[in-house]
Scaffold this motif. Structure first.
Motif, mmCIF file in Angstrom:
data_model
loop_
_atom_site.group_PDB
_atom_site.id
_atom_site.type_symbol
_atom_site.label_atom_id
_atom_site.label_comp_id
_atom_site.label_asym_id
_atom_site.label_seq_id
_atom_site.Cartn_x
_atom_site.Cartn_y
_atom_site.Cartn_z
ATOM 1 N N UNK A 136 0.854 -1.191 0.000
ATOM 2 C CA UNK A 136 0.000 0.000 0.000
ATOM 3 C C UNK A 136 0.885 1.234 0.000
ATOM 4 N N UNK A 137 0.481 2.190 -0.782
ATOM 5 C CA UNK A 137 1.339 3.362 -0.948
ATOM 6 C C UNK A 137 0.647 4.639 -0.519
ATOM 7 N N UNK A 138 1.435 5.627 -0.162
ATOM 8 C CA UNK A 138 0.916 6.975 0.003
ATOM 9 C C UNK A 138 0.557 7.500 -1.381
ATOM 10 N N UNK A 183 0.630 20.559 -2.457
ATOM 11 C CA UNK A 183 0.142 19.191 -2.586
ATOM 12 C C UNK A 183 -0.466 18.699 -1.302
ATOM 13 N N UNK A 184 -0.943 17.478 -1.327
ATOM 14 C CA UNK A 184 -1.504 16.898 -0.118
ATOM 15 C C UNK A 184 -1.791 15.431 -0.351
ATOM 16 N N UNK A 185 -1.895 14.690 0.705
ATOM 17 C CA UNK A 185 -2.183 13.270 0.573
ATOM 18 C C UNK A 185 -3.674 13.022 0.381
ATOM 19 N N UNK A 219 4.333 12.388 7.344
ATOM 20 C CA UNK A 219 3.839 11.317 6.480
ATOM 21 C C UNK A 219 3.147 10.180 7.223
ATOM 22 N N UNK A 254 -4.086 18.030 6.929
ATOM 23 C CA UNK A 254 -3.537 16.808 6.328
ATOM 24 C C UNK A 254 -2.356 17.071 5.415
ATOM 25 N N UNK A 255 -2.334 18.213 4.760
ATOM 26 C CA UNK A 255 -1.251 18.439 3.814
ATOM 27 C C UNK A 255 0.073 18.746 4.508
ATOM 28 N N UNK A 256 0.045 19.120 5.764
ATOM 29 C CA UNK A 256 1.334 19.405 6.402
ATOM 30 C C UNK A 256 1.662 18.424 7.523
ATOM 31 N N UNK A 283 -0.674 9.262 7.546
ATOM 32 C CA UNK A 283 -1.556 9.312 6.389
ATOM 33 C C UNK A 283 -1.968 7.943 5.900
ATOM 34 N N UNK A 284 -3.064 7.985 5.174
ATOM 35 C CA UNK A 284 -3.665 6.785 4.624
ATOM 36 C C UNK A 284 -2.836 6.239 3.460
ATOM 37 N N UNK A 285 -2.661 4.937 3.454
ATOM 38 C CA UNK A 285 -1.980 4.276 2.338
ATOM 39 C C UNK A 285 -2.977 3.387 1.608
#
Lengths: 239, 239
Positions: free
Chosen positions: A20-22, A57-59, B15, B10-12, B18-20
């Motif tokens: 699973x990836x970011x 950007x953002x996740x 890592x 969420x953007x800052x 965060x969701x993968x």
DNA sequence: ACAAAAGTGTTCAGGTTACACCCATGA
DNA sequence: TCATGGGTGTAACCTGAACACTTTTGT
């Protein structure tokens, strides 16, 4: 045959053992100041690469689509909703982000350079750079920007986008400068206005803009209904 | 202002919180049998949706790019390497895969329908379907196929791709039928061959193909060098 | 000799390009 | 009155579309 069967395994393995990836969205934000095309980038205030220039950007969150994520990211930086946005090629080199593998789905947007929230920009240490003066960005962000420019030019040369970059009322000359800036070419004003008028997607107003000359130049608006009809018809426009 | 700052979090965030997501590539494989365009799909031999028709796909591995994953998936099904492939829009609805959130990056490829490994196809219970007779596929795969067809038509109408779908030596008539099948229109053979000859990317051979008529028709090959030059020049071709 | 597909050229219309002069106005 | 940018029309050229007859040869 065994080789294939071995290689094949990952595609039929139960989900749980897979990687699973970011997944990030990166926002390539174009604006136009009546002279040239500009790109909005931020100075990172977090690690890694704190202090470097970067795309906003953002996740992607668990409960949203990539498009929603891209809208959220754009809103966070500019305060704008409902902006023209288009996805470009995914960037997925395993080592593109040194911290952890992150696949980036870039979206470019076109915004009117006057109509965004300047406080938010300040908060993010964001600045506009002319396309030809974009500094070194983190990771592969310069490649992403170049891919976005290429895609924008391509799109613009066959479909009438670009209106998003202008104020609501604009002159023929501004529109021409916008196309010249996007495509990086010079156009003949007679042929240009003939072509654009033929498209039948503009409304000529009675008002004039007096700021650019003594005579003043007529203002136009863009007829959204007609425009949408044409685009829905798969209409192709060649400049 | 607080709203934006909250949304911004969420953007800052670092890592790690965060969701993968699972990231899949799905392969839309087009082939041409001298009459119509066909799509290669498989009958799933694993859950979920065992026994349903589906695009060939696979999860991206930790150490490969999406392009590598797409090539691997295509190779697993067809035994082919170095095939024309193009990425299309990412599909990312959170519930598109009922088992677990999976974002799909689709790639379409064009292959010569005669030149693939038929054993592998059998092993995967794969079959070719005419585009107009593609059955219901799992998840959103029908939407993905439609997006790929649209993109293929678009590309084909402005760039000379499609040669990948023909044998090495082919007749003008075969090429015309290919374009007719992709674009789903009829073309005039005089205008078509004039246009194609003008492109200067074909080599006319001395050989004739005698299978289609008493007179026989000349065979052509495709001049890869010239073709690549043109495409690199950003050359646009309008049929 | 005829059937079946291959191969080729011309004309016309519409679109694209190149190009230059007058207009309105503020200074 | 002049300097500045705004606004418009025409002719040459090129490209795309429509269209029909001759050629080859196997049966």
């Amino acid at each position: 045959m065994d080789k294939e069967f071995f290689l094949d395994r990952p595609t039929i393995t139960a989900y749980k053992h897979n990687f699973r990836t970011l997944l990030a969205v990166d926002s390539i934000i174009f604006g136009f100041d009546n002279e040239e095309l500009k790109l909005l980038i931020i100075k990172r205030d977090y690690e890694p690469e704190l202090g470097s220039w970067s795309l906003m950007g953002g996740f992607m969150l668990e409960e949203e689509t990539l498009e929603e994520a891209a809208n959220r990211v754009l809103y966070n930086l500019t305060g704008l909703h409902d902006v023209y946005m288009e996805q470009i090629q995914v960037f997925s080199k395993p080592d593109r982000d040194p911290v952890e593998r992150t696949v980036s789905v870039p979206f470019y947007s076109l915004i009117n350079i006057e109509e965004h929230d300047k406080e938010l920009l300040k908060h993010h240490s964001a600045s506009w750079f002319p396309l030809k003066k974009v500094p070194k960005l983190i990771f592969d962000h310069n490649d992403i920007v170049n891919a976005a420019i290429k895609q924008l030019r391509y799109k613009t040369s066959i479909q009438p986008i670009g209106f998003e970059l202008l104020p609501e009322k604009f002159t023929m000359r501004q529109l021409q400068k916008l196309y010249e800036a996007i495509l990086d070419i010079e156009l003949d004003k007679r042929n240009f206005s003939k072509k654009i008028r033929q498209l039948d997607i503009l409304v000529k107003l009675d008002e004039k803009d007096m700021s650019s000359s003594k005579k003043g130049s007529f203002l136009y608006m863009f007829d959204k209904r007609k425009y949408k009809e044409k685009v829905a018809d798969g209409f192709i426009f060649k400049l």
